[in-house]
Design an enzyme around this catalytic site. Structure first.
Site, short mmCIF file in Angstrom:
data_model
loop_
_atom_site.label_atom_id
_atom_site.label_comp_id
_atom_site.label_asym_id
_atom_site.label_seq_id
_atom_site.Cartn_x
_atom_site.Cartn_y
_atom_site.Cartn_z
N HIS A 176 -52.42 1.29 -15.27
CA HIS A 176 -51.63 1.09 -16.48
C HIS A 176 -52.01 2.12 -17.54
O HIS A 176 -51.15 2.78 -18.14
CB HIS A 176 -51.85 -0.33 -17.01
CG HIS A 176 -51.17 -0.63 -18.31
ND1 HIS A 176 -50.06 -1.43 -18.39
CD2 HIS A 176 -51.44 -0.24 -19.58
CE1 HIS A 176 -49.67 -1.52 -19.66
NE2 HIS A 176 -50.50 -0.80 -20.40
N GLU A 177 -53.31 2.26 -17.77
CA GLU A 177 -53.78 3.20 -18.79
C GLU A 177 -53.54 4.65 -18.37
O GLU A 177 -53.17 5.49 -19.19
CB GLU A 177 -55.27 2.96 -19.07
CG GLU A 177 -55.61 1.58 -19.60
CD GLU A 177 -54.91 1.25 -20.92
OE1 GLU A 177 -54.50 2.20 -21.64
OE2 GLU A 177 -54.77 0.06 -21.23
#
Length: 210
Positions: free
Chosen positions: A55-56
């Site tokens: 996600h990051e």
């Protein structure tokens, strides 16, 4: 495009991945049996830890695509808080964030950077859902491959956890206010916000009903 990183960022990513995986292991596994704890930690690392990390990284990659300086930085106190809350039977996880510097980002660019994270979780949720659906086929080959039943059970557990957790991560991050990704997406494009939110809901529903 060449992905730019640093030794500091890699260390922060690894620390966050391990800490989040440990927190969810504590939440999922209440016994102190070494083998069970190790298997649950591996499952957590492959599902929750991977979901948070990718996600990051999705934010980072898209931000760099628009010429921004972007690196992930972990929040040690929040990671410790996640581990401590796991002992209480719930988790509040805010492991860190991608720091982005670019004073010239447009609303559209900011929205696309924001939506990259939740859409990554949606993709992971569907991938883990496929794994959970395919797991029984491993078990059907038990007579051919010794020990494959254990592999099938583990694949099913990883698939079930991964689909649910990533579905929740996607939907949670699409909240359209505060510091959530959904706010920037909503400001940029109502259509993109509706698409990402509906995709997250669909992935989450399928993870519970299939």
């Amino acid at each position: 495009m060449r992905l730019r990183t640093s030794e500091t960022e890699i260390k922060h990513l690894l620390v966050a991945w391990l800490a989040i995986s440990l927190a969810f292991t504590i939440l999922f596994e209440r016994t102190l049996r070494p083998q069970a704890f190790a298997l649950t930690f591996l499952a957590s690392a492959l599902t929750v830890g991977l979901g948070f990390t990718l996600h990051e990284l999705a934010h980072k990659i898209v931000a760099q695509r628009y010429g921004s300086w972007s690196e992930f930085r972990a929040e040690p106190l929040m990671l410790l808080f996640a581990i401590l809350t796991a002992f209480a039977g719930f988790i509040f996880a805010a492991p860190g964030a991608v720091v982005i510097f670019n004073p010239y980002l447009t609303r559209e660019e900011s929205g696309k950077i924001a939506i990259a994270g939740p859409l990554t979780n949606v993709a992971l949720a569907f991938a883990f859902l496929a794994l959970s659906l395919l797991a029984p086929f491993f078990a059907s080959a038990r007579s051919v491959v010794v020990g494959v039943g254990g592999v099938a059970d583990f694949a099913l557990r990883v698939g079930e956890i991964g689909s649910k957790v990533n579905g929740w991560l996607a939907l949670f991050n699409m909240i359209p206010f505060g510091f959530f990704d959904g706010r920037k997406v909503f400001v940029w494009s109502k259509q993109a916000f509706a698409f990402a939110t509906c995709a997250a809901i669909l992935a989450l529903l399928l993870s519970y009903f299939l």
